[in-house]
Scaffold this active site. Structure first.
Site, PDB file in Angstrom:
ATOM      1  N   GLY A  44     -39.541  53.182  60.342  1.00 44.59           N
ATOM      2  CA  GLY A  44     -40.661  52.945  61.484  1.00 44.59           C
ATOM      3  C   GLY A  44     -41.807  52.001  60.848  1.00 44.59           C
ATOM      4  N   ARG A  45     -42.358  52.040  59.548  1.00 45.22           N
ATOM      5  CA  ARG A  45     -43.335  51.323  59.198  1.00 45.22           C
ATOM      6  C   ARG A  45     -42.897  49.978  58.559  1.00 45.22           C
ATOM      7  NH1 ARG A  45     -42.376  55.688  56.133  1.00 45.22           N
ATOM      8  NH2 ARG A  45     -41.590  55.492  53.839  1.00 45.22           N
ATOM      9  N   GLU A  97     -47.502  56.188  52.652  1.00 40.54           N
ATOM     10  CA  GLU A  97     -46.305  56.974  53.127  1.00 40.54           C
ATOM     11  C   GLU A  97     -45.010  56.743  52.472  1.00 40.54           C
ATOM     12  OE1 GLU A  97     -45.972  58.293  57.598  1.00 40.54           O
ATOM     13  OE2 GLU A  97     -44.531  56.419  57.401  1.00 40.54           O
ATOM     14  N   GLU A 142     -46.901  62.694  70.578  1.00 34.06           N
ATOM     15  CA  GLU A 142     -48.359  61.814  70.902  1.00 34.06           C
ATOM     16  C   GLU A 142     -47.771  60.894  71.965  1.00 34.06           C
ATOM     17  OE1 GLU A 142     -49.043  62.850  66.390  1.00 34.06           O
ATOM     18  OE2 GLU A 142     -47.320  62.404  67.686  1.00 34.06           O
ATOM     19  N   LYS A 171     -46.787  68.527  61.388  1.00 35.80           N
ATOM     20  CA  LYS A 171     -46.228  68.556  62.788  1.00 35.80           C
ATOM     21  C   LYS A 171     -45.754  69.750  63.181  1.00 35.80           C
ATOM     22  CE  LYS A 171     -44.664  63.654  62.636  1.00 35.80           C
ATOM     23  NZ  LYS A 171     -43.684  62.699  62.690  1.00 35.80           N
ATOM     24  N   HIS A 212     -71.409  44.156  52.664  1.00 35.01           N
ATOM     25  CA  HIS A 212     -72.585  44.892  53.295  1.00 35.01           C
ATOM     26  C   HIS A 212     -72.468  46.376  53.391  1.00 35.01           C
ATOM     27  CE1 HIS A 212     -74.906  41.279  53.972  1.00 35.01           C
ATOM     28  NE2 HIS A 212     -73.809  40.638  54.053  1.00 35.01           N
ATOM     29  N   LYS A 239     -38.365  55.685  68.872  1.00 35.55           N
ATOM     30  CA  LYS A 239     -37.089  55.838  68.671  1.00 35.55           C
ATOM     31  C   LYS A 239     -36.504  57.025  69.282  1.00 35.55           C
ATOM     32  CE  LYS A 239     -35.574  54.681  64.604  1.00 35.55           C
ATOM     33  NZ  LYS A 239     -35.024  54.584  63.311  1.00 35.55           N
TER      34      LYS A 239
END
Length: 536
Positions: free
Chosen positions: A259-260, A345, A206, A505, A376, A200
């Site tokens: 964002g999510r 979050e 990153e 951060k 398993h 954004k």
């Protein structure tokens, strides 16, 4: 409200010893009375320890915090994200074209529809080959570079909708670890690859680091001008222009989309490229149908509200601080990871909306894997471990491979068997008989009975649906979004900020020079020691 919490706790204490099987023995209609539907989607919660009293109290709890009014406030554009003074309108991204949803007096729906149309035009041109590479050929691959909400949703959705792929292949890079982008780009041809940079603000460290690496990779094959091979999802037009990306290939979204919660709009561009605007539209329609259900259905019949109430019952009243999400669908293999961000979050908070400490636990740990793989791996703990972990199963009636229907039948049998086994368990006497049948006797049979018995009485819910179509997938994701919202309202927290991600951060930015050799004498002994060990 505190009185309702107390009543719930007292009722749990009075009924905790009741086996789940007793509820079914006493009520032949329990499945019908403890399940609910939204269209063809069914939520079965009969294998939980809820009875009429507990369910009624939970509904009273939701009414005491005015859940229905909070839902209406969110969907109407009220600024319910109080710490950032923002509306919360991911639901507007999938609203009908003629809807009116205002923020600061402006109807935001026409702007949303305009951006969706721009996305559709670009995706169509890319898919049909009319938008071409620098060398005049069709694009074969798209690399989406983002992180968090700019990655998890598109990754999950693209995998979930694999049967509907008919466009360029989509790949995803998120981790700043150079291994990730190296391995993704290694198998691609830069002359036929479009890079979508999703950030954004165009400042996410990153994403911007990976973007620069991708651009250099493109330049190595195409020369300095690689703008034809770039697109962006961002609101920072000055920064995208500085990178050489024309405004026509920059797709923005407002600050009232977290964002999510953002893959319903421009962040979903790689989904639209993979499956096409029509299937993407069906995905939005499924979510919109769940929005309407959440807004209009009575709480006792409301899937997201019920799932949230069940979550609060398990977390706060029963003391189960974890839940496992177990999709019996390989194409939903990234759903648990997506829900980790969506849930933890959003609701991993210890502070109420007014800034005061929470008086009770909030978001649980959310995790999971697709079945039957998990059987398993960690189901041993689910069945015989010392901690009770509520489980959530997801299963479709049919798969996309009719020629492999026998395998889907086996998948369904496993899913239903696991929820049944968690509830029934196996008694010590039954286990001893099995041990004797296997050749043990006397003390050895007694010893083996302990190993072969299961406590049972472990709660689960099951979400069943006809088939994992784009519409159904949209329903599933919106269901979980609204479940998170419901729980946040019940706990009195703001589910739409994420201040807890900030400190790490900030410290990483300060530590980078020290990793590269700057003085670290002011750091704690552990950090200094680790810096020394990791120096290159």
């Amino acid at each position: 409200m505190s009185d309702i919490w107390q009543q719930l706790s007292a009722h749990r204490a009075a009924t905790e010893a009741t086996p789940l099987t007793d509820y079914f023995a006493k009520d032949a209609d329990r499945f019908a009375r403890y399940s609910a539907s939204a269209g063809e989607m069914l939520l079965d919660y009969s294998k939980t320890a809820l009875d009429d009293t507990a369910r009624d109290l939970l509904v009273q709890l939701a009414e005491s915090v005015d859940l229905k009014s909070r839902i209406a406030a969110m969907m109407s554009g009220a600024k319910i994200n109080s710490t950032e003074n923002r509306a919360v309108l991911h639901t507007a991204l999938r609203a009908p074209k003629d809807a009116v949803i205002e923020v600061d007096g402006e109807n935001v729906v026409p702007g949303i529809q305009k951006v969706l149309a721009q996305m559709g035009a670009f995706a169509t041109a890319l898919r049909e080959g009319s938008y071409q590479t620098k060398t005049g050929t069709a694009f074969t691959d798209v690399v989406n570079i983002g992180i968090g909400g700019s990655d998890l949703g598109p990754v999950m959705a693209t995998l979930a909708l694999a049967p509907y792929h008919d466009g360029p292949a989509c790949h995803f890079v998120s981790n700043v670890d150079g291994a990730h982008i190296h391995d993704v780009l290694a198998g691609l041809n830069p002359e036929a690859t479009l890079v979508v940079i999703a950030s954004k603000t165009f400042t996410t460290i990153e994403t911007m680091t990976n973007a620069e690496t991708a651009i250099q990779w493109l330049k190595g094959a195409l020369g300095e001008d690689v703008s034809t091979h770039l697109a962006a999802v961002s609101t920072a037009l000055d920064k995208t222009a500085a990178m050489g990306i024309p405004d026509a290939r920059v797709f923005g979204f407002a600050d009232w989309v977290g964002g999510r919660y953002s893959m319903w709009g421009p962040i979903g561009l790689p989904i639209m490229i993979a499956v096409g605007p029509e299937s993407f539209g069906e995905f939005l329609a499924g979510a919109a149908a769940m929005d309407q259900h959440f807004r209009d259905a009575p709480l006792m019949e409301n899937l997201p509200a019920l799932l949230g109430l069940i979550g609060v019952w398990h977390n706060n009243i029963c003391g189960y601080g974890s839940r496992a999400v177990l999709p019996y669908d390989q194409r939903l293999s990234r759903l648990p990871a997506y829900l980790q961000q969506l849930d933890m979050e959003s609701n991993g908070k210890s502070v109420a909306r007014d800034g005061s400490p929470l008086p009770r636990a909030s978001g649980p740990v959310v995790w999971g894997e697709p079945g039957t793989n998990g059987q398993h791996a960690f189901y041993q703990l689910l069945h015989q471990g010392t901690q009770v972990i509520p489980t959530e199963f997801l299963i479709a009636a049919t798969g996309h491979e009719p020629e492999l229907a026998h395998q889907h039948n086996l998948l369904k049998a496993n899913c239903l068997a696991q929820s049944e086994a968690l509830m029934l368990g196996r008694s010590w006497d039954e286990a001893r008989e099995i041990a004797i049948a296997r050749g043990f006797d006397g003390v050895d049979a007694d010893r083996m009975a302990g190993h072969l018995s299961f406590p049972g009485n472990r709660p689960s819910v099951t979400l069943a649906y006809p088939k994992l179509t784009p519409f159904v997938f949209g329903q599933i994701v919106a269901l979980y979004e609204h479940r998170v919202f419901t729980e946040g309202v019940l706990w009195g927290i703001n589910s739409f900020d994420q201040w807890g991600v900030e400190l790490g951060k900030e410290l990483a930015t300060r530590l980078l020079p020290m990793v590269e050799g700057a003085d670290a004498s002011q750091k704690d002994a552990s950090t200094r020691g680790l810096l020394a060990k990791l120096s290159t």
